[in-house]
Design a protein around this motif. Structure first.
Motif, PDB file in Angstrom:
ATOM      1  N   ALA A 119       0.851  -1.199   0.000  1.00 34.90           N
ATOM      2  CA  ALA A 119       0.000   0.000   0.000  1.00 34.90           C
ATOM      3  C   ALA A 119       0.878   1.236   0.000  1.00 34.90           C
ATOM      4  N   ARG A 120       0.580   2.172  -0.901  1.00 32.62           N
ATOM      5  CA  ARG A 120       1.340   3.423  -0.969  1.00 32.62           C
ATOM      6  C   ARG A 120       0.449   4.615  -0.657  1.00 32.62           C
ATOM      7  N   GLU A 121      -0.740   4.627  -1.287  1.00 33.73           N
ATOM      8  CA  GLU A 121      -1.591   5.832  -1.213  1.00 33.73           C
ATOM      9  C   GLU A 121      -3.049   5.400  -1.089  1.00 33.73           C
ATOM     10  N   ILE A 122      -3.372   4.861   0.087  1.00 34.46           N
ATOM     11  CA  ILE A 122      -4.754   4.449   0.355  1.00 34.46           C
ATOM     12  C   ILE A 122      -5.270   5.292   1.512  1.00 34.46           C
ATOM     13  N   ASP A 123      -6.455   5.894   1.294  1.00 33.95           N
ATOM     14  CA  ASP A 123      -7.093   6.658   2.380  1.00 33.95           C
ATOM     15  C   ASP A 123      -7.255   5.780   3.607  1.00 33.95           C
ATOM     16  N   GLU A 124      -6.963   6.281   4.757  1.00 34.88           N
ATOM     17  CA  GLU A 124      -7.206   5.590   6.033  1.00 34.88           C
ATOM     18  C   GLU A 124      -6.384   4.315   6.199  1.00 34.88           C
ATOM     19  N   LEU A 125      -5.337   4.163   5.395  1.00 30.16           N
ATOM     20  CA  LEU A 125      -4.490   2.972   5.566  1.00 30.16           C
ATOM     21  C   LEU A 125      -3.031   3.406   5.450  1.00 30.16           C
ATOM     22  N   PRO A 126      -2.278   3.315   6.554  1.00 33.07           N
ATOM     23  CA  PRO A 126      -0.873   3.712   6.475  1.00 33.07           C
ATOM     24  C   PRO A 126      -0.136   2.884   5.423  1.00 33.07           C
ATOM     25  N   ALA A 127       0.820   3.515   4.739  1.00 28.81           N
ATOM     26  CA  ALA A 127       1.611   2.786   3.737  1.00 28.81           C
ATOM     27  C   ALA A 127       2.305   1.605   4.402  1.00 28.81           C
ATOM     28  N   GLY A 128       2.451   0.535   3.656  1.00 26.35           N
ATOM     29  CA  GLY A 128       3.123  -0.640   4.216  1.00 26.35           C
ATOM     30  C   GLY A 128       2.874  -1.865   3.374  1.00 26.35           C
ATOM     31  N   ILE A 129       3.509  -2.944   3.791  1.00 21.88           N
ATOM     32  CA  ILE A 129       3.240  -4.233   3.153  1.00 21.88           C
ATOM     33  C   ILE A 129       2.343  -5.023   4.100  1.00 21.88           C
ATOM     34  N   TYR A 130       1.217  -5.436   3.575  1.00 20.98           N
ATOM     35  CA  TYR A 130       0.198  -6.123   4.374  1.00 20.98           C
ATOM     36  C   TYR A 130      -0.042  -7.515   3.811  1.00 20.98           C
ATOM     37  N   HIS A 131      -0.485  -8.390   4.701  1.00 18.83           N
ATOM     38  CA  HIS A 131      -1.010  -9.686   4.274  1.00 18.83           C
ATOM     39  C   HIS A 131      -2.526  -9.636   4.424  1.00 18.83           C
ATOM     40  N   PHE A 132      -3.231 -10.164   3.432  1.00 22.93           N
ATOM     41  CA  PHE A 132      -4.696 -10.214   3.491  1.00 22.93           C
ATOM     42  C   PHE A 132      -5.118 -11.480   4.228  1.00 22.93           C
ATOM     43  N   ASN A 133      -5.707 -11.289   5.400  1.00 24.46           N
ATOM     44  CA  ASN A 133      -6.237 -12.409   6.167  1.00 24.46           C
ATOM     45  C   ASN A 133      -7.650 -12.688   5.647  1.00 24.46           C
ATOM     46  N   VAL A 134      -7.758 -13.739   4.845  1.00 27.44           N
ATOM     47  CA  VAL A 134      -9.018 -14.025   4.142  1.00 27.44           C
ATOM     48  C   VAL A 134     -10.116 -14.391   5.140  1.00 27.44           C
ATOM     49  N   ALA A 135      -9.774 -15.215   6.128  1.00 29.29           N
ATOM     50  CA  ALA A 135     -10.785 -15.723   7.063  1.00 29.29           C
ATOM     51  C   ALA A 135     -11.410 -14.586   7.871  1.00 29.29           C
ATOM     52  N   GLU A 136     -10.585 -13.619   8.274  1.00 35.36           N
ATOM     53  CA  GLU A 136     -11.079 -12.531   9.141  1.00 35.36           C
ATOM     54  C   GLU A 136     -11.439 -11.263   8.365  1.00 35.36           C
ATOM     55  N   PHE A 137     -11.153 -11.241   7.073  1.00 40.83           N
ATOM     56  CA  PHE A 137     -11.324 -10.051   6.231  1.00 40.83           C
ATOM     57  C   PHE A 137     -10.613  -8.851   6.870  1.00 40.83           C
ATOM     58  N   GLU A 138      -9.329  -9.044   7.085  1.00 38.41           N
ATOM     59  CA  GLU A 138      -8.490  -8.008   7.691  1.00 38.41           C
ATOM     60  C   GLU A 138      -7.173  -7.925   6.919  1.00 38.41           C
ATOM     61  N   LEU A 139      -6.529  -6.775   7.081  1.00 39.04           N
ATOM     62  CA  LEU A 139      -5.152  -6.662   6.590  1.00 39.04           C
ATOM     63  C   LEU A 139      -4.218  -6.711   7.782  1.00 39.04           C
ATOM     64  N   GLU A 140      -3.143  -7.495   7.648  1.00 41.07           N
ATOM     65  CA  GLU A 140      -2.145  -7.612   8.719  1.00 41.07           C
ATOM     66  C   GLU A 140      -0.887  -6.876   8.264  1.00 41.07           C
ATOM     67  N   LEU A 141      -0.485  -5.917   9.058  1.00 44.67           N
ATOM     68  CA  LEU A 141       0.677  -5.112   8.676  1.00 44.67           C
ATOM     69  C   LEU A 141       1.965  -5.904   8.933  1.00 44.67           C
ATOM     70  N   LEU A 142       2.744  -6.129   7.866  1.00 42.41           N
ATOM     71  CA  LEU A 142       3.999  -6.873   8.014  1.00 42.41           C
ATOM     72  C   LEU A 142       5.201  -5.942   8.075  1.00 42.41           C
ATOM     73  N   VAL A 143       5.221  -4.951   7.183  1.00 41.26           N
ATOM     74  CA  VAL A 143       6.341  -4.002   7.145  1.00 41.26           C
ATOM     75  C   VAL A 143       5.778  -2.601   6.923  1.00 41.26           C
ATOM     76  N   PRO A 144       5.962  -1.677   7.882  1.00 41.08           N
ATOM     77  CA  PRO A 144       5.412  -0.335   7.678  1.00 41.08           C
ATOM     78  C   PRO A 144       6.215   0.466   6.642  1.00 41.08           C
ATOM     79  N   GLY A 145       5.569   1.472   6.062  1.00 41.45           N
ATOM     80  CA  GLY A 145       6.250   2.372   5.116  1.00 41.45           C
ATOM     81  C   GLY A 145       6.041   1.942   3.671  1.00 41.45           C
ATOM     82  N   SER A 146       6.191   2.918   2.781  1.00 39.06           N
ATOM     83  CA  SER A 146       6.005   2.607   1.354  1.00 39.06           C
ATOM     84  C   SER A 146       7.206   1.852   0.801  1.00 39.06           C
ATOM     85  N   HIS A 147       6.936   0.794   0.073  1.00 37.93           N
ATOM     86  CA  HIS A 147       7.990   0.026  -0.603  1.00 37.93           C
ATOM     87  C   HIS A 147       7.764   0.046  -2.107  1.00 37.93           C
ATOM     88  N   ALA A 148       7.048   1.117  -2.552  1.00 41.59           N
ATOM     89  CA  ALA A 148       6.650   1.177  -3.957  1.00 41.59           C
ATOM     90  C   ALA A 148       7.854   1.191  -4.907  1.00 41.59           C
TER      91      ALA A 148
END
Ligand SMILES: Cc1cc2nc3c(=O)[nH]c(=O)nc-3n(C[C@H](O)[C@H](O)[C@H](O)COP(=O)(O)O)c2cc1C
Length: 250
Positions: A119-148
């Motif tokens: 994620a680089r430029e998403i409203d209400e979501l800090p930049a970072g690398i996230y994993h999509f937790n399908v079962a919980e419908f959540e994003l899990e932050l793995l590494v903060p900051g833009s890695h674009a």
């Protein structure tokens, strides 16, 4: 240049072909299975919104208008749009026995594909690398900051990816379907990810966003960026998405 029939990929397809004769003797490989859902219990979590309101999104105009679009607005993409794309790709829609079925089909309902979001430029979501937790419908932050920028470099320096609001990175957990299908399972990994990506691209179209799939990348660099080992799990496909720039079609 090798002759067509000498290509390793064609050898692989031949070696994993099913025949009426062969299927009678088919035995499940001795590969131990692994859980269908991956999560990062220690990661900070973002509960994804489900209250998207789309105008009536009939399929034909979405199919007609979908194009690989590589330019993005400088405006951020809304978290709602991103959540809708995630749901369209792999959202859970039904249960059947032990299986939790999703928007996209999967060979044997084994769901070998994981989704990571850069994620680089998403409203209400800090930049970072996230994993999509399908079962919980959540994003899990793995590494903060833009890695674009690193991500674009890992994708053969395709600069439009550095401008995307978010990049979907799909990995395969091979064991999930190799434990049933052995070598042939690799074929299904790629068909599964194709279904998911197309759903995401149509959802991008439905939200008035741009998107483009990408399969050109340096495997080791991309795997390292999202923290997967390239053996049990490795990156196989991506798509950059972002808000559509005004008055610009491509
Ligand atoms: C498997 C696959 C890999 C692709 N990889 C890239 C890529 O690395 N970079 C890119 O700019 N477009 C990539 N594309 C997009 C194609 O260039 C695009 O789909 C094609 O030109 C047809 O255009 P359309 O998608 O607008 O119909 C890829 C598409 C697919 C299906």
């Amino acid at each position: 240049m090798p002759k067509l029939q000498q290509l390793k990929s064609l050898r692989f397809m031949a070696e994993t072909a099913l025949s009426r004769q062969g299927i009678r003797h088919y035995k499940r490989p001795e590969i131990s299975p692994v859980a269908t859902f991956k999560n990062y219990p220690a990661a900070p979590r973002v509960v994804l919104p489900r209250n998207w309101t789309l105008k009536e999104a009939r399929l034909s105009p979405l199919l007609q208008n979908r194009r690989s679009r590589r330019s993005f607005s400088t405006e951020p993409l809304s978290l709602k749009s991103l959540a809708y794309m995630l749901w369209a790709g792999q959202g859970i829609t039904a249960s059947a026995g032990n299986h939790r079925l999703r928007t996209s089909p999967s060979a044997g309902a084994l769901y070998p594909i994981e989704t990571y979001i850069s994620a680089r430029e998403i409203d209400e979501l800090p930049a970072g690398i996230y994993h999509f937790n399908v079962a919980e419908f959540e994003l899990e932050l793995l590494v903060p900051g833009s890695h674009a920028d690193e991500l674009a470099l890992a994708c053969l320096n395709q600069q439009f990816l550095a401008q995307a609001a978010a990049v979907f990175i799909w990995t395969s957990v091979y064991r999930r379907n190799a434990c049933k299908y052995g070598d042939r399972g690799l074929r299904y990994v790629f068909t599964d990810v194709g279904h998911i990506c197309q759903n995401v691209l149509l959802a991008a179209e439905a939200t008035g966003s741009n998107g483009c799939p990408v399969a050109a990348f340096f495997d080791d660099e991309l795997n390292q960026l999202i923290g997967v080992d390239g053996k049990e799990e490795s990156a196989i496909y991506l798509a950059g998405v972002g808000a559509r720039p005004e008055n610009k079609e491509d």
